[in-house]
Design a protein around this motif. Structure first.
Motif, short mmCIF file in Angstrom:
data_model
loop_
_atom_site.label_atom_id
_atom_site.label_comp_id
_atom_site.label_asym_id
_atom_site.label_seq_id
_atom_site.Cartn_x
_atom_site.Cartn_y
_atom_site.Cartn_z
N ASN A 27 13.40 11.84 15.06
CA ASN A 27 12.78 13.14 14.86
C ASN A 27 13.77 14.13 14.25
N GLN A 29 15.98 15.55 10.96
CA GLN A 29 15.91 15.64 9.50
C GLN A 29 17.30 15.53 8.89
N ALA A 31 19.00 16.75 5.51
CA ALA A 31 18.69 17.68 4.42
C ALA A 31 19.95 18.41 3.99
N ALA A 63 15.26 17.35 1.33
CA ALA A 63 15.13 16.74 2.66
C ALA A 63 14.58 15.34 2.49
N THR A 65 12.59 12.05 3.58
CA THR A 65 11.33 11.96 4.33
C THR A 65 11.46 11.11 5.59
N LEU A 67 12.83 10.28 8.94
CA LEU A 67 13.55 10.99 10.00
C LEU A 67 14.55 10.06 10.67
N SER A 100 19.36 17.83 13.85
CA SER A 100 19.12 17.57 12.43
C SER A 100 20.36 17.93 11.62
N ASN A 102 21.65 19.53 8.20
CA ASN A 102 21.25 20.39 7.09
C ASN A 102 22.46 20.84 6.27
#
Length: 191
Positions: A27, A29, A31, A63, A65, A67, A100, A102
């Motif tokens: 879950n 990301q 990115a 990002a 796709t 996860l 995540s 980023n």
């Protein structure tokens, strides 16, 4: 005891069926930001799971796709670059932990090419050439000139800002768009 065994069996069956259906997908990301993409052709890849991600011109963020899970390794790299730039990745390798990611940065530097040509008949000082904000003085006796390199795909327009004393100069082939090679065919002819 029977109930505990039954509950354990049901729990195991649920876990196995969720795993078989992809219920254990992550879950988190993966990115980041992207800079300098002016043409199509940039494709990023996460080498750990093989996902490829095209990045369109003008796009500033991306990002993946797929996860990722907690503590999953990732390695973002350039799969292909646009034909007018060299792209690189910073902060592209590591593990997710429980958050995540980023912070990946993709930077594309547009190729630049020389802008110049030949000079003939210049026997006095004072000739000043410009291309946009770039300005150079061409000295008496010069047979060539060079302005600052220009980015591939950009327009150029070399003009005379100041004529030399007692001479009139003109420019031939001073306007165009930079292609994949240096511009060396501009002529400055003084009489």
């Amino acid at each position: 005891m029977k109930r505990l065994t039954l509950r354990s069996s049901v729990a195991l069956a649920c876990a196995l069926s969720l795993a078989a259906c992809g219920g254990n997908d992550g879950n988190l990301q993966l990115a980041g930001a992207v800079y300098g993409v002016t043409k199509t052709g940039l494709v990023l890849i996460n080498k750990n799971n093989g996902e490829k991600l095209p990045v369109e011109p003008g796009q500033s963020i991306f990002a993946f796709t797929k996860l990722l899970s907690n503590d999953e390794n990732f390695e973002v790299d350039i799969f292909s670059s646009p034909d007018n730039a060299v792209c690189s990745v910073a902060n592209g390798k590591g593990a997710t932990g429980s958050f995540s990611i980023n912070s990946v940065v993709v930077n594309c530097i547009i190729n630049t090419h020389a802008l110049g040509g030949t000079v003939s008949g210049l026997d006095t000082n004072g000739l000043v050439l410009v291309n946009g904000a770039d300005k150079i003085e061409v000295k008496a006796g010069a047979t060539s000139f060079s302005l600052t390199k220009v980015a591939e795909g950009s327009p150029y327009g070399v003009t005379i800002l100041t004529q030399p004393a007692s001479r009139t100069c003109r420019i031939v082939d001073g306007v165009g768009t930079v292609g994949k090679t240096d511009i060396t065919n501009i002529q400055v002819i003084c009489s």
